[in-house]
Design a protein around this motif. Structure first.
Motif: not given
Length: 336
Positions: A212-232
């Motif tokens: 998702i991050y690479n897709y957003y940055k590749k196509f210049g989307y302004k929407t930010q990615v905030m990873g959530a729900s970590f197990r470790n």
């Protein structure tokens, strides 16, 4: 002196606390904080926050009038409780707080809009600018459409319960402020489905956020990615460089106690060189892709049901507390 993982992470990623526990937020000092119905329900049951709960209940009772039953008051109060915690959190963090709309409205665009407006008004009445609020909405098609409208009104949104690329692309096209892909819940699903253990870059949740991050940055989307729900903390290390990461206090403490090299794994410059197919997502395509993605389908449904159950539990807790407050008041009057 060697730096901790958390100190290094803060230099390349905005660190957000994933909790409704105000005392924990004071300890970890994040930039932003996120809450959800499960976290608010947990916090509301802590003795340290009983005064916040009581104040909200009495205010809701006053608003609805003495004739209102405890269940009606509890239903009214839970909306105000999330905002009450949000106000306390905003007195600590320098940035923003995410406040979630009722998960039971996840498939109703108009009701989601109405509740979002109500939340923003409650913050505004307390003198808090809407720039400091992220309205948290489940990444259903109706939820994404509600967020698109809110963003057009200048109300920023955090799209949650996000598990698939189709959800992420639809959110970016709707110009939402940020998304919260659920790393750990994706891992949970794959472990259960395959019976395998996953580590590091092989973690399916890590792979999903990276895609998702690479897709957003590749196509210049302004929407930010905030990873959530970590197990470790291994998952967090693999996503170092992500725009934001929202992390539970326990894992924040682990990151702050460990000294090791933290290489940047996600970088906009690297995304430019990726060969990625651009997708066009309309409602029909969204629903078709969602139906084919068993993991995203299962986890979105499960997440909405889980948050809805948490809200029902919270309403029961509030109704019980209201009854106790009423009984205490009667005893006080009787003693006079």
């Amino acid at each position: 002196m060697a730096q901790t993982l958390l100190e290094q992470l803060r230099k390349i990623t905005t660190v957000v606390a994933d909790t409704g526990d105000i005392q924990a937020i004071e300890q970890v000092k994040p930039q932003d904080a996120t809450t959800n119905p499960s976290l608010i329900t947990a916090a509301a049951g802590m003795p340290a926050y009983s005064q916040i709960v009581d104040d909200v209940l009495l205010e809701a009772k006053k608003n609805l009038g003495d004739g209102a039953d405890d269940k009606a008051v509890a239903k009214e109060a839970f909306k105000h409780l999330a905002v009450a915690f949000g106000k306390k959190i905003l007195a600590i963090v320098p940035g923003r707080v995410s406040t979630e709309v009722d998960a039971r409205l996840s498939y109703d665009t108009e009701k989601t809009l109405a509740e979002a407006h109500e939340i923003i008004k409650m913050y505004a009445d307390a003198g808090i600018d809407k720039k400091r609020i992220l309205i948290k909405i489940a990444s259903t098609w109706p939820g994404i459409k509600a967020a698109e409208k809110l963003e057009q009104e200048g109300i920023h949104c955090n799209l949650t319960l996000l598990f698939g690329l189709h959800q992420a692309v639809a959110c970016a096209e709707a110009k939402v402020t940020l998304i919260s892909p659920f790393v750990g819940r994706i891992l949970d699903w794959y472990k259960k489905d395959t019976g395998k253990e996953y580590e590091g870059a092989d973690d399916p949740g890590v792979q999903s956020v990276t895609t998702i991050y690479n897709y957003y940055k590749k196509f210049g989307y302004k929407t930010q990615v905030m990873g959530a729900s970590f197990r470790n903390i291994g998952e967090i290390q693999e996503l170092a460089g992500c725009d934001l990461l929202t992390i539970a206090p326990k894992l924040l403490h682990e990151l702050d106690e460990k000294q090791a090299e933290l290489p940047r794994k996600l970088d906009p410059k690297n995304a430019e060189g990726h060969q990625i197919e651009k997708l066009t997502i309309d409602e029909k395509t969204f629903e078709e892709m969602h139906a084919k993605d068993r993991m995203a389908h299962d986890k979105l449904k499960e997440g909405i049901e889980g948050f809805s159950e948490a809200l029902e539990k919270l309403e029961q807790l509030l109704a019980k507390r209201l009854a106790e407050l009423g009984a205490n008041k009667e005893q006080t009057v009787g003693a006079k």
